[in-house]
Scaffold this motif. Structure first.
Motif, PDB file in Angstrom:
ATOM      1  N   MET A 150       5.859  -1.224   2.926  1.00 33.72           N
ATOM      2  CA  MET A 150       4.826  -0.190   3.027  1.00 33.72           C
ATOM      3  C   MET A 150       3.948  -0.392   4.258  1.00 33.72           C
ATOM      4  O   MET A 150       3.630  -1.514   4.639  1.00 33.72           O
ATOM      5  N   PHE A 151       3.569   0.731   4.857  1.00 36.74           N
ATOM      6  CA  PHE A 151       2.693   0.720   6.013  1.00 36.74           C
ATOM      7  C   PHE A 151       1.280   0.382   5.576  1.00 36.74           C
ATOM      8  O   PHE A 151       0.854   0.852   4.531  1.00 36.74           O
ATOM      9  N   PRO A 152       0.548  -0.372   6.285  1.00 35.32           N
ATOM     10  CA  PRO A 152       0.767  -1.028   7.575  1.00 35.32           C
ATOM     11  C   PRO A 152       1.275  -2.464   7.449  1.00 35.32           C
ATOM     12  O   PRO A 152       1.611  -3.079   8.459  1.00 35.32           O
ATOM     13  N   SER A 153       1.372  -3.009   6.232  1.00 35.04           N
ATOM     14  CA  SER A 153       1.816  -4.404   6.101  1.00 35.04           C
ATOM     15  C   SER A 153       3.272  -4.576   6.534  1.00 35.04           C
ATOM     16  O   SER A 153       3.692  -5.690   6.845  1.00 35.04           O
ATOM     17  N   ASN A 154       4.039  -3.477   6.598  1.00 43.51           N
ATOM     18  CA  ASN A 154       5.424  -3.590   7.049  1.00 43.51           C
ATOM     19  C   ASN A 154       5.491  -4.045   8.509  1.00 43.51           C
ATOM     20  O   ASN A 154       6.457  -4.679   8.917  1.00 43.51           O
ATOM     21  N   MET A 155       4.468  -3.725   9.294  1.00 45.39           N
ATOM     22  CA  MET A 155       4.448  -4.185  10.688  1.00 45.39           C
ATOM     23  C   MET A 155       4.272  -5.702  10.744  1.00 45.39           C
ATOM     24  O   MET A 155       4.925  -6.385  11.525  1.00 45.39           O
ATOM     25  N   ILE A 156       3.405  -6.232   9.885  1.00 45.75           N
ATOM     26  CA  ILE A 156       3.184  -7.680   9.833  1.00 45.75           C
ATOM     27  C   ILE A 156       4.446  -8.368   9.320  1.00 45.75           C
ATOM     28  O   ILE A 156       4.871  -9.393   9.864  1.00 45.75           O
ATOM     29  N   SER A 157       5.080  -7.801   8.290  1.00 42.86           N
ATOM     30  CA  SER A 157       6.292  -8.411   7.738  1.00 42.86           C
ATOM     31  C   SER A 157       7.424  -8.405   8.763  1.00 42.86           C
ATOM     32  O   SER A 157       8.197  -9.362   8.837  1.00 42.86           O
ATOM     33  N   ALA A 158       7.509  -7.355   9.584  1.00 42.65           N
ATOM     34  CA  ALA A 158       8.550  -7.296  10.614  1.00 42.65           C
ATOM     35  C   ALA A 158       8.304  -8.358  11.693  1.00 42.65           C
ATOM     36  O   ALA A 158       9.238  -9.034  12.127  1.00 42.65           O
ATOM     37  N   VAL A 159       7.058  -8.520  12.087  1.00 46.29           N
ATOM     38  CA  VAL A 159       6.719  -9.495  13.126  1.00 46.29           C
ATOM     39  C   VAL A 159       7.032 -10.915  12.656  1.00 46.29           C
ATOM     40  O   VAL A 159       7.560 -11.730  13.415  1.00 46.29           O
ATOM     41  N   PHE A 160       6.741 -11.212  11.397  1.00 48.78           N
ATOM     42  CA  PHE A 160       6.929 -12.570  10.888  1.00 48.78           C
ATOM     43  C   PHE A 160       8.250 -12.764  10.151  1.00 48.78           C
ATOM     44  O   PHE A 160       8.491 -13.824   9.565  1.00 48.78           O
TER      45      PHE A 160
END
Length: 182
Positions: A150-160
């Protein structure tokens, strides 16, 4: 004044990244803990199977296919299996054990055997524990996957590098309607 706004925005962004990352780690650890709990029950069932097969063997000599299938599944090296392998084998094992228990219905002497009754009762308790732990596991996997996707935590999960976890699902044979005939 502008510099304070930029610094404030960067602090808020850093706090969000830190909180999101920690939330993802916490959720992943909860998934691992839930699987470990379920794994204890799967291993307990795994250890019961040879005793059940040996008990049934004495009564159901012409049911070799079912017995061989259960033994073949059981002979896999459980401790060396990955999480995904355990999920896949569990589905097959559930079906094989259902067939094995159905065989017992054809043998009144087997159904009356105290050893078989004790093993069946233990298996029933373990199966109930497995079902409950699957529910818990799937609930924590859902929460984790929501955070990962889910956005926006998906950006953090993709980075890490956080990836969605696999849920336990019923095998196709378990989804079929049960035929009841009188």
């Amino acid at each position: 004044m502008e510099i304070y706004f930029v610094i404030g925005a960067l602090v808020l962004l850093a706090a969000y990244v830190l909180l999101s990352y920690n939330g993802l780690v916490n959720a992943r650890n909860t998934v691992e803990e839930a699987f470990s709990t379920m794994d204890v029950y799967l291993k307990k069932r795994w250890d019961l199977i040879p005793n059940i097969v040996e008990t049934v063997k004495g009564y159901a000599k012409h049911e070799q296919d079912t017995l061989e299938n259960v033994v073949k599944l059981r002979n896999s090296a459980y401790d060396r299996m990955s999480q995904d392998d355990k999920i896949a084998v569990d589905s097959q094992m559930t079906g094989a054990l259902s067939k094995l228990m159905a065989i017992s219905e054809s043998y009144p002497d087997l159904k009356a055997n105290q050893n078989f009754l004790d093993l069946s009762a233990q298996l029933a308790r373990v199966e109930e524990d497995i079902a409950n732990s699957r529910k818990y596991y799937n609930a924590v996997v859902r929460n984790f996957n929501n955070k990962v996707q889910m956005f926006p935590s998906n950006m953090i999960s993709a980075v890490f590098g956080f990836k969605a976890a696999k849920m336990f699902e019923a095998a196709e044979s378990e989804k079929e309607n049960v035929q009841v005939r009188f």
